[in-house]
Write an enzyme that holds these catalytic residues in place. Structure first.
Site, PDB file in Angstrom:
ATOM      1  N   SER A  96       0.815  -1.210   0.000  1.00 46.14           N
ATOM      2  CA  SER A  96       0.000   0.000   0.000  1.00 46.14           C
ATOM      3  C   SER A  96       0.858   1.274   0.000  1.00 46.14           C
ATOM      4  CB  SER A  96      -0.944  -0.059   1.201  1.00 46.14           C
ATOM      5  OG  SER A  96      -1.954   0.877   1.084  1.00 46.14           O
ATOM      6  N   ASP A 235      -1.736   6.078  -3.913  1.00 49.59           N
ATOM      7  CA  ASP A 235      -0.672   5.253  -3.331  1.00 49.59           C
ATOM      8  C   ASP A 235      -0.428   4.039  -4.235  1.00 49.59           C
ATOM      9  OD1 ASP A 235      -2.988   3.850  -2.713  1.00 49.59           O
ATOM     10  OD2 ASP A 235      -2.332   3.268  -0.716  1.00 49.59           O
ATOM     11  N   ASP A 237      -1.294   0.919  -4.330  1.00 51.15           N
ATOM     12  CA  ASP A 237      -2.371  -0.003  -4.730  1.00 51.15           C
ATOM     13  C   ASP A 237      -3.660   0.753  -5.062  1.00 51.15           C
ATOM     14  OD1 ASP A 237      -2.735   0.604  -2.000  1.00 51.15           O
ATOM     15  OD2 ASP A 237      -3.861  -1.245  -1.651  1.00 51.15           O
ATOM     16  N   ASP A 239      -5.817   2.756  -3.717  1.00 51.38           N
ATOM     17  CA  ASP A 239      -7.055   2.881  -2.948  1.00 51.38           C
ATOM     18  C   ASP A 239      -7.138   4.227  -2.225  1.00 51.38           C
ATOM     19  OD1 ASP A 239      -5.137   2.239  -1.053  1.00 51.38           O
ATOM     20  OD2 ASP A 239      -6.242   0.566  -0.168  1.00 51.38           O
TER      21      ASP A 239
HETATM   22 MG    MG Z   1      -3.326   1.597  -0.209  1.00 55.99          MG
END
Ligand code: MG
Length: 445
Positions: A96, A235, A237, A239
């Site tokens: 992440s 970021d 990933d 999200d």
């Molecule tokens: Mg993330």
């Protein structure tokens, strides 16, 4: 660094704490926990993600799972595909917002939501006791439709016609992460002129992947130089979404959810107030409460952690929700924080309001937030400290859902033990920075 195992998944440095053996055991434990079946797997763009993926596939196959490989895919895309393909679960290989050399695993159940505490305990017990159930492997297949399926859902949730008319100029910094391909492609479908930097997942991160203001200087310069209407950063990933305004200001991640909520709730003027529900966590900005109050909507606050927000949001059929750190959850698309959908909703707000983003940010209720932490050697020490705080604020409005939240008329502080580290987190917000700082001081004196 030691391996961190929590409700948010597992994170460690590769290869010393998140070792190949641990990754294999975690995958075998998850396959056993699910009892076989289809498992959707996506990764972020870290070099180590590819090697962990091979190990995770082996563990899943050894416990009778059928693996569906999405390749590099954002966390929300994996959630969407887990539901779309009626899989038993999903795994995202990502650390992440953590920089290299971190990597990690996030585990999803069949509705795309992460495992809750009870489910995580059951799964981790299998991992710790190594009670794996071997079963005949179900094979590996690739699915390359995931990004387009996610884009189609995000387009439906946005307002493509209105956005196209504005011909918006949009700058993007994906930090060469999992959002590198999907966000520019989505924005082009919305008729935006896209100026993309750091959108090559084959390259290393150009800066730390946490989309906080100190990491966005390149995007800020780009927005100013190209006179863009808005800049988006994510970021690794994809999200969490952070926004840079047309004035070249990184407006802070709390503003992301505030802007999106204002748009989604504001459009539902005819909806019965009982059905206008927004779900956020205890540490999210009070700006959301103010926006909801002005629009006859109700706010429900949960413990910190995406799964807590997602489960509540699903059960009360909320319109929108998320976490203040740039995490927008829009149930029409999925139950995960989703930077792509968040970007579509911010562009919808720009299109419908006809205003500049800097103006829309100015119109948000204004609060200043301070985040800090204190070291804590043990759970006993943490509990003793919380008791002390409780006594110190006796007589004030206290919320005890998770740690302690002290709510004063013009400021609040949330004090909670971290899920992942031996620390206590303190988050305070006030109408001025001084008011927030005074509360932190009172809590730590
Ligand atoms: Mg993330």
């Amino acid at each position: 660094m030691p391996l961190k195992i929590s409700i948010s998944g597992v994170r460690g440095t590769v290869p010393d704490s998140l070792t190949p053996e641990i990754a294999l055991d975690l995958a075998k434990a998850f396959g056993t926990y699910l009892g076989g079946g289809k498992v959707v797997v996506g990764t972020d763009s870290r070099a180590t993600s590819e090697f962990i993926k091979g190990i995770v596939f082996s563990g899943l196959l050894a416990t009778g799972c059928k693996v569906i490989d999405l390749g590099i895919a954002p966390t929300p895309t994996v959630g969407i595909m887990t539901r779309e393909l009626a899989a038993a679960g999903g795994i995202v290989i990502t650390a992440s917002h953590n920089p290299l050399p971190w990597n990690g695993l996030k585990f999803m159940r069949s509705d795309g939501i992460f495992l809750n505490q009870e489910q995580a305990n059951k799964f981790l017990a299998i991992y710790e006791q190594k009670k794996f159930k071997p079963a005949p492997a179900g094979g590996v297949s690739s699915n390359n439709k995931a990004l387009d399926i996610h884009i189609a859902k995000a387009l439906k949730a946005s307002n493509p016609l209105a956005i196209k008319l504005r011909r918006l100029k949009v700058a993007v910094d994906a930090c060469n992460g999992a959002g590198s391909i999907i966000l520019p492609r989505f924005l082009e479908k919305l008729g935006c002129k896209v100026i993309a930097i750091n959108c090559n997942p084959k390259l290393p991160f150009p800066h730390p992947p946490e989309p906080t203001a100190e990491n966005l200087s390149e995007l800020v310069e780009l927005v100013k130089a190209k006179k863009a209407d808005v800049g988006f950063a994510m970021d690794s990933d994809a999200d969490r979404l952070a926004v840079v305004s047309d004035a070249g200001e990184a407006v802070g991640e709390e503003a992301t959810l505030a802007l999106v909520t204002k748009f989604v709730i504001g459009k539902k003027i005819h909806l019965n107030s009982k059905k206008k529900i927004v779900v956020i966590n205890l540490s999210t900005t009070k700006a959301i409460d103010d926006i909801c109050q002005a629009n006859g909507a109700r706010v429900i606050r949960t413990k910190v952690g995406e799964v807590n927000v997602s489960e509540e949001l699903k059960s009360v059929k909320a319109l929108i929700g998320g976490e203040g750190n740039g995490g927008v959850i829009y149930p029409k698309v999925g139950y995960n924080r989703d930077a792509i959908t968040g970007a579509g909703l911010i562009l919808s707000l720009l299109a419908f309001s006809g205003k500049k983003l800097s103006r829309l940010v100015e119109e948000l209720p204004h609060y200043e937030m301070i985040k800090t932490k204190i070291e804590c050697a043990s759970l006993e020490q943490a509990n003793a400290y919380l008791e002390k705080v409780k006594a110190r604020f006796a007589g004030s409005d206290l919320i005890l859902t998770e740690g302690i939240k002290v709510v004063l008329p013009d400021a609040w502080v949330h004090i909670r033990p971290s899920n992942t580290e031996p620390i206590i987190r303190l988050i305070a917000e006030g109408t001025t920075k001084a008011k927030a700082a005074a509360l932190i001081e009172r809590a730590t004196a």
